[in-house]
Design a protein around this motif. Structure first.
Motif, PDB file in Angstrom:
ATOM      1  N   UNK A  53     -37.817 -46.373 -12.819  1.00  0.00           N
ATOM      2  CA  UNK A  53     -36.471 -46.417 -12.244  1.00  0.00           C
ATOM      3  C   UNK A  53     -36.467 -45.790 -10.858  1.00  0.00           C
ATOM      4  N   UNK A  54     -35.494 -46.179 -10.061  1.00  0.00           N
ATOM      5  CA  UNK A  54     -35.366 -45.669  -8.696  1.00  0.00           C
ATOM      6  C   UNK A  54     -34.257 -44.628  -8.615  1.00  0.00           C
ATOM      7  N   UNK A  55     -34.606 -43.442  -8.109  1.00  0.00           N
ATOM      8  CA  UNK A  55     -33.615 -42.376  -7.957  1.00  0.00           C
ATOM      9  C   UNK A  55     -32.713 -42.619  -6.757  1.00  0.00           C
ATOM     10  N   UNK A  56     -33.218 -43.324  -5.754  1.00  0.00           N
ATOM     11  CA  UNK A  56     -32.421 -43.652  -4.569  1.00  0.00           C
ATOM     12  C   UNK A  56     -32.461 -45.158  -4.341  1.00  0.00           C
ATOM     13  N   UNK A  57     -31.456 -45.639  -3.631  1.00  0.00           N
ATOM     14  CA  UNK A  57     -31.417 -47.061  -3.313  1.00  0.00           C
ATOM     15  C   UNK A  57     -32.444 -47.368  -2.230  1.00  0.00           C
ATOM     16  N   UNK A  58     -32.480 -48.648  -1.800  1.00  0.00           N
ATOM     17  CA  UNK A  58     -33.400 -49.036  -0.734  1.00  0.00           C
ATOM     18  C   UNK A  58     -32.954 -48.386   0.573  1.00  0.00           C
ATOM     19  N   UNK A  59     -33.614 -47.290   0.925  1.00  0.00           N
ATOM     20  CA  UNK A  59     -33.225 -46.502   2.082  1.00  0.00           C
ATOM     21  C   UNK A  59     -34.398 -46.340   3.039  1.00  0.00           C
ATOM     22  N   UNK A 117     -30.529 -37.848   0.929  1.00  0.00           N
ATOM     23  CA  UNK A 117     -29.651 -38.318  -0.140  1.00  0.00           C
ATOM     24  C   UNK A 117     -30.035 -37.748  -1.505  1.00  0.00           C
ATOM     25  N   UNK A 118     -31.167 -37.064  -1.588  1.00  0.00           N
ATOM     26  CA  UNK A 118     -31.654 -36.569  -2.869  1.00  0.00           C
ATOM     27  C   UNK A 118     -31.062 -35.194  -3.177  1.00  0.00           C
ATOM     28  N   UNK A 119     -30.453 -35.071  -4.344  1.00  0.00           N
ATOM     29  CA  UNK A 119     -29.870 -33.810  -4.809  1.00  0.00           C
ATOM     30  C   UNK A 119     -30.241 -33.612  -6.277  1.00  0.00           C
ATOM     31  N   UNK A 121     -39.878 -40.193 -23.686  1.00  0.00           N
ATOM     32  CA  UNK A 121     -40.453 -39.207 -22.775  1.00  0.00           C
ATOM     33  C   UNK A 121     -40.406 -39.788 -21.365  1.00  0.00           C
ATOM     34  N   UNK A 122     -39.892 -39.005 -20.431  1.00  0.00           N
ATOM     35  CA  UNK A 122     -39.681 -39.491 -19.069  1.00  0.00           C
ATOM     36  C   UNK A 122     -40.428 -38.597 -18.083  1.00  0.00           C
ATOM     37  N   UNK A 123     -41.186 -39.220 -17.197  1.00  0.00           N
ATOM     38  CA  UNK A 123     -41.872 -38.499 -16.125  1.00  0.00           C
ATOM     39  C   UNK A 123     -41.053 -38.607 -14.849  1.00  0.00           C
ATOM     40  N   UNK A 124     -40.902 -37.499 -14.150  1.00  0.00           N
ATOM     41  CA  UNK A 124     -40.178 -37.465 -12.879  1.00  0.00           C
ATOM     42  C   UNK A 124     -41.189 -37.193 -11.772  1.00  0.00           C
ATOM     43  N   UNK A 125     -41.246 -38.083 -10.786  1.00  0.00           N
ATOM     44  CA  UNK A 125     -42.230 -37.947  -9.720  1.00  0.00           C
ATOM     45  C   UNK A 125     -41.758 -36.983  -8.645  1.00  0.00           C
ATOM     46  N   UNK A 126     -42.731 -36.395  -7.961  1.00  0.00           N
ATOM     47  CA  UNK A 126     -42.433 -35.560  -6.806  1.00  0.00           C
ATOM     48  C   UNK A 126     -42.126 -36.457  -5.619  1.00  0.00           C
ATOM     49  N   UNK A 157     -40.413 -43.767 -16.135  1.00  0.00           N
ATOM     50  CA  UNK A 157     -40.745 -42.967 -14.956  1.00  0.00           C
ATOM     51  C   UNK A 157     -39.582 -43.041 -13.978  1.00  0.00           C
ATOM     52  N   UNK A 158     -39.276 -41.916 -13.340  1.00  0.00           N
ATOM     53  CA  UNK A 158     -38.265 -41.898 -12.277  1.00  0.00           C
ATOM     54  C   UNK A 158     -38.982 -41.682 -10.954  1.00  0.00           C
ATOM     55  N   UNK A 159     -38.915 -42.672 -10.075  1.00  0.00           N
ATOM     56  CA  UNK A 159     -39.490 -42.574  -8.732  1.00  0.00           C
ATOM     57  C   UNK A 159     -38.402 -42.189  -7.749  1.00  0.00           C
ATOM     58  N   UNK A 160     -38.804 -41.503  -6.685  1.00  0.00           N
ATOM     59  CA  UNK A 160     -37.822 -40.998  -5.737  1.00  0.00           C
ATOM     60  C   UNK A 160     -37.388 -42.027  -4.699  1.00  0.00           C
ATOM     61  N   UNK A 161     -38.262 -43.003  -4.392  1.00  0.00           N
ATOM     62  CA  UNK A 161     -37.907 -43.967  -3.353  1.00  0.00           C
ATOM     63  C   UNK A 161     -38.617 -45.300  -3.616  1.00  0.00           C
ATOM     64  N   UNK A 162     -38.253 -46.311  -2.844  1.00  0.00           N
ATOM     65  CA  UNK A 162     -38.633 -47.703  -3.095  1.00  0.00           C
ATOM     66  C   UNK A 162     -40.143 -47.895  -3.222  1.00  0.00           C
TER      67      UNK A 162
END
Length: 375
Positions: free
Chosen positions: A160-166, A174-176, A201-206, A260-265
């Motif tokens: 999944x994407x934490x932020x939109x296409x930026x 935009x990340x909080x 189980x969910x992994x959150x990326x740096x 998985x949660x990715x921070x950007x595109x």
């Protein structure tokens, strides 16, 4: 319920791209009509043009509205009556607008309960037709209690994407912590309801190289991501990280997680496309409607040549049907849940397991060699 065929709304996408080729190839298999009832939102004239250009046999039935759609046939609703110019392989304002008009009619029919799930063919963002994307457009035109969540799905990953296409410079702005919590919570809910994973189980990326290296390469991990993960854990969500993306995918850690949660595109799309032989699916979670799409573009370079791969589109259709059924079976027993009579104890073993970086094969060989020398 099982005997009722699921009605699938399908939009034709950009009329100069490969949308009709994907649709025709998908439904060239007779078994597809046994699985669902397709309702194509498009243009009979444009569809006939593509069929002739591709030299394909594909019969469709024109209906005045989705209400007239019948099982066992490919139903087509005209999203517009006027003729448009088809220039295969060339994005134009007219071809993009035609794709959007089909989407508008499909969304209107969905609100009126005309079909169960939506699968969209690609619409391109180009100089001729500037468009923010169908996911955002659908989210903005669908009644929802929250924002949608883009999840890329293939046989190896749900990311999944934490932020939109930026632009990259805007990602950290935009990340909080709230953003990370919101997107991870939405992914957790979708994994449970849409994919029927009981305890995901969910992994959150740096976001920074080497996960910030204790603040040396950036403090977002310490200030934003780690606090969010801690709160998620306190809320009963099994979230782990933040993981450095290169090590996470390079060492295959992703195989231990359900999402998985990715921070950007690029952090999402690069491993998604590199680690799979298939193009995959774009799923918009968190909305009342089920909407999927092939994670591909309009492929203007091969439009009209008959060489487009329809598998991502077919898999997008399969996934939409699976999610629709999963939601039904998930929601039925949840209607009147029994109140818990006890409080579950938290299991800390999983937290310890995923907090310890895995050893590489080289490290294992070195440890075995040292043990043999000591013996």
């Amino acid at each position: 319920m099982e005997d009722k065929k699921i009605r699938v709304g399908i939009t034709h996408g950009d009329t100069n791209g490969v949308g009709y080729e994907l649709i025709f190839k998908t439904f060239s298999e007779p078994a597809m009509l046994e699985l669902c009832t397709p309702i194509i939102y498009g243009s009979p004239k444009v569809a006939a043009y593509h069929r002739n250009a591709l030299e394909m046999e594909c019969n469709f039935t024109i209906v005045n509205s989705a209400a007239e759609a019948r099982d066992g046939r490919i139903n087509m609703v005209a999203a517009f009556d006027e003729e448009i110019k088809v220039s295969l392989g060339t994005p134009t304002e007219e071809s993009g607008t035609a794709g959007l008009r089909a989407l508008d009619l499909a969304l209107e029919d969905y609100r009126n309960g005309m079909f169960d799930v939506l699968v969209t063919a690609p619409i391109s963002n180009s100089e001729a037709f500037q468009f923010s994307g169908q996911s955002r457009y659908i989210e903005d035109h669908t009644d929802s209690f929250g924002k949608g969540l883009t999840i890329l799905v293939n046989e190896k990953l749900r990311i999944a994407l934490a932020t939109r296409n930026l632009p990259l410079r805007q990602v950290t702005e935009s990340l909080t912590p709230e953003t990370v919590k919101e997107k991870t919570t939405a992914l957790h809910a979708s994994l449970k309801r849409d994919f029927r994973i009981s305890n995901p189980r969910i992994a959150v990326l740096a976001i920074n190289p080497k996960a910030g290296e204790n603040g040396l390469l950036g403090s977002e991990e310490q200030d934003i991501i780690a606090p969010a993960i801690k709160e998620l854990e306190e809320n009963g969500i099994q979230a782990y990280g933040p993981y450095a993306a290169d090590e996470f995918f390079g060492q295959g850690y992703y195989a231990d997680f359900d999402g998985v949660v990715a921070m950007y595109y690029d952090q999402a799309f690069m491993p998604f496309r590199s680690l799979s032989d298939e193009e995959g699916i774009n799923y918009t979670a968190g909305l009342p409607m089920v909407r999927t799409a092939p994670a591909t573009g309009c492929s203007f370079d091969i439009a009209g040549q008959g060489v487009a791969d329809e598998q991502p589109f077919r898999h997008a259709l399969y996934l939409a049907i699976d999610i629709h059924r999963n939601r039904i079976t998930y929601d039925e027993p949840m209607g009147n849940p029994l109140k818990k009579l006890y409080r579950e104890r938290r299991d800390e073993s999983e937290k310890v397991r995923f907090a310890i970086p895995k050893k590489t094969a080289r490290e294992d060989d070195k440890q075995n060699k040292n043990a043999q020398e000591q013996a």
